[in-house]
Write an enzyme that holds these catalytic residues in place. Structure first.
Site, PDB file in Angstrom:
ATOM      1  N   LYS A 158       0.487  -1.645  -0.062  1.00  0.00           N
ATOM      2  CA  LYS A 158      -0.021   0.226  -0.122  1.00  0.00           C
ATOM      3  C   LYS A 158       0.379   0.929  -0.077  1.00  0.00           C
ATOM      4  CE  LYS A 158      -2.750  -1.062   3.408  1.00  0.00           C
ATOM      5  NZ  LYS A 158      -2.046  -0.122   5.017  1.00  0.00           N
ATOM      6  N   ARG A 211      -9.650   2.661   9.520  1.00  0.00           N
ATOM      7  CA  ARG A 211      -9.401   1.502   9.969  1.00  0.00           C
ATOM      8  C   ARG A 211     -10.149   0.509  10.951  1.00  0.00           C
ATOM      9  NH1 ARG A 211      -3.174   1.866  10.225  1.00  0.00           N
ATOM     10  NH2 ARG A 211      -2.275  -0.036   9.979  1.00  0.00           N
ATOM     11  N   ARG A 234      10.557  -5.671   4.994  1.00  0.00           N
ATOM     12  CA  ARG A 234       9.915  -4.455   5.632  1.00  0.00           C
ATOM     13  C   ARG A 234      11.069  -3.599   5.754  1.00  0.00           C
ATOM     14  NH1 ARG A 234       4.236  -1.518   5.642  1.00  0.00           N
ATOM     15  NH2 ARG A 234       4.452  -1.980   8.426  1.00  0.00           N
ATOM     16  N   ARG A 250      11.027  -1.003  11.540  1.00  0.00           N
ATOM     17  CA  ARG A 250       9.945  -0.569  11.919  1.00  0.00           C
ATOM     18  C   ARG A 250       9.754  -1.517  13.657  1.00  0.00           C
ATOM     19  NH1 ARG A 250       4.676   0.472   8.852  1.00  0.00           N
ATOM     20  NH2 ARG A 250       4.185   0.171  10.669  1.00  0.00           N
ATOM     21  N   ARG A 272      -1.042  -7.602  14.336  1.00  0.00           N
ATOM     22  CA  ARG A 272      -1.649  -6.194  13.222  1.00  0.00           C
ATOM     23  C   ARG A 272      -2.864  -6.669  12.586  1.00  0.00           C
ATOM     24  NH1 ARG A 272       3.091  -4.185  13.103  1.00  0.00           N
ATOM     25  NH2 ARG A 272       3.139  -3.827  10.802  1.00  0.00           N
TER      26      ARG A 272
HETATM   27  P1  AMP Z   1       1.320   1.749   9.292  1.00  0.00           P
HETATM   28  O1  AMP Z   1       2.027   2.401   9.405  1.00  0.00           O
HETATM   29  O2  AMP Z   1      -0.666   2.138   8.538  1.00  0.00           O
HETATM   30  O3  AMP Z   1       1.193  -0.033   9.457  1.00  0.00           O
HETATM   31  O4  AMP Z   1       0.522   2.612  11.248  1.00  0.00           O
HETATM   32  C1  AMP Z   1       0.994   2.067  12.416  1.00  0.00           C
HETATM   33  C2  AMP Z   1       0.547   1.622  13.711  1.00  0.00           C
HETATM   34  O5  AMP Z   1       0.041   3.280  13.335  1.00  0.00           O
HETATM   35  C3  AMP Z   1      -0.835   0.836  13.505  1.00  0.00           C
HETATM   36  O6  AMP Z   1      -0.742  -0.500  13.840  1.00  0.00           O
HETATM   37  C4  AMP Z   1      -1.667   1.984  14.664  1.00  0.00           C
HETATM   38  O7  AMP Z   1      -1.083   0.947  15.565  1.00  0.00           O
HETATM   39  C5  AMP Z   1      -1.361   3.349  14.070  1.00  0.00           C
HETATM   40  N1  AMP Z   1      -2.467   3.685  13.032  1.00  0.00           N
HETATM   41  C6  AMP Z   1      -2.395   4.266  12.095  1.00  0.00           C
HETATM   42  N2  AMP Z   1      -3.382   4.832  11.336  1.00  0.00           N
HETATM   43  C7  AMP Z   1      -4.163   4.723  12.215  1.00  0.00           C
HETATM   44  C8  AMP Z   1      -5.654   4.472  12.552  1.00  0.00           C
HETATM   45  N3  AMP Z   1      -6.509   5.080  10.791  1.00  0.00           N
HETATM   46  N4  AMP Z   1      -6.279   4.255  13.670  1.00  0.00           N
HETATM   47  C9  AMP Z   1      -5.450   3.280  14.444  1.00  0.00           C
HETATM   48  N5  AMP Z   1      -3.976   3.042  14.819  1.00  0.00           N
HETATM   49  C10 AMP Z   1      -3.570   3.812  13.751  1.00  0.00           C
END
Ligand code: AMP
Length: 221
Positions: A17, A93, A130, A162, A173
């Site tokens: 993504k 989400r 990653r 990360r 996740r």
């Molecule tokens: P990502 O980079 O999109 O994988 O986001 C990393 C982490 O940020 C996720 O595992 C959540 O802990 C938090 N996060 C990002 N976007 C959201 C969202 N829309 N709602 C809740 N938590 C979020």
């Protein structure tokens, strides 16, 4: 190609993504709004939000809906997003976030909701390899032959693993995705805005599928 679009890209973490969002944002000339990047920036800056978010993110949990909706509402009210549109990455989400987004976008509705579909077994493998630039968020795939320190080709920042890409956090996740995020697919399907894109192909082919889906959603019937 018509510049400007209001898009959401859904899909499991590790489906590619982030990289596709960067390409789509250049193609449609719109900001790439990644809630994960925004939270990671807050963590680096040590803000109150960042201190709270780090704990939640490291465990692979989701930050509360109210906080996330507030962040996105504020970001979408800025001139670039109002004028040209955006590509939302990592938001919504949960169904409550999607309902709030419908309210936020009631004047300027979304053009399309794209679901980048890659099976769970495949993303597990990709996520373990990653790496991400801590400054600009560019994603890389580790082959094990990289120099240390690994420097980002885009901005010169440090490329890191990360903190939330440990096997246990990744698994958690992905479970959360099935429970909380996959109901969004039905939510948007019912609204007639969902386009499912098969994400098992080369990055160029996936990008072609995404852009042609957006173009066909926007073509006046
Ligand atoms: P990502 O980079 O999109 O994988 O986001 C990393 C982490 O940020 C996720 O595992 C959540 O802990 C938090 N996060 C990002 N976007 C959201 C969202 N829309 N709602 C809740 N938590 C979020």
């Amino acid at each position: 190609m018509i510049p400007g679009a209001r898009l959401i890209l859904l899909g499991r973490q590790g489906a590619g993504k982030g990289t596709q969002c960067v390409r789509l944002s250049r193609h449609f000339v719109v900001p790439h709004i990644s809630t994960g990047d925004m939270l990671r920036a807050a963590v680096r800056e040590g803000t109150e939000l960042g201190i709270m978010a780090k704990q939640v993110m490291d465990q692979g949990n989701l930050v509360g809906d109210e906080i996330m909706v507030g962040i996105v509402r504020e970001r979408l009210s800025q001139a670039d997003a109002v004028g040209r549109g955006y590509i939302l990455d990592g938001f919504p989400r949960t169904v409550p976030q999607a309902v709030a987004l419908d309210d936020i976008t009631s004047q300027l509705p979304l053009d399309a909701v794209l679901d980048l579909d890659v099976p769970r077994e495949m993303v597990l493998e990709r996520l373990s390899a990653r790496r991400v630039c801590r400054d600009c968020g560019t994603n890389y795939v580790a082959s094990g032959t990289e120099k240390s320190p690994w420097i980002c080709e885009v901005c010169g920042g440090d490329v890191m693993h990360r903190d939330d890409d440990t096997p246990a956090a990744i698994d958690h996740r992905l479970d959360l995705y099935e429970q909380q995020t996959s109901p969004l697919i039905e939510y948007y399907r019912e609204q007639g805005r969902l386009v499912v894109i098969d994400g098992v192909a080369t990055p160029d082919e996936v990008f072609r599928r995404l852009t042609s889906a957006v173009d066909s959603m926007r073509r006046p019937s």
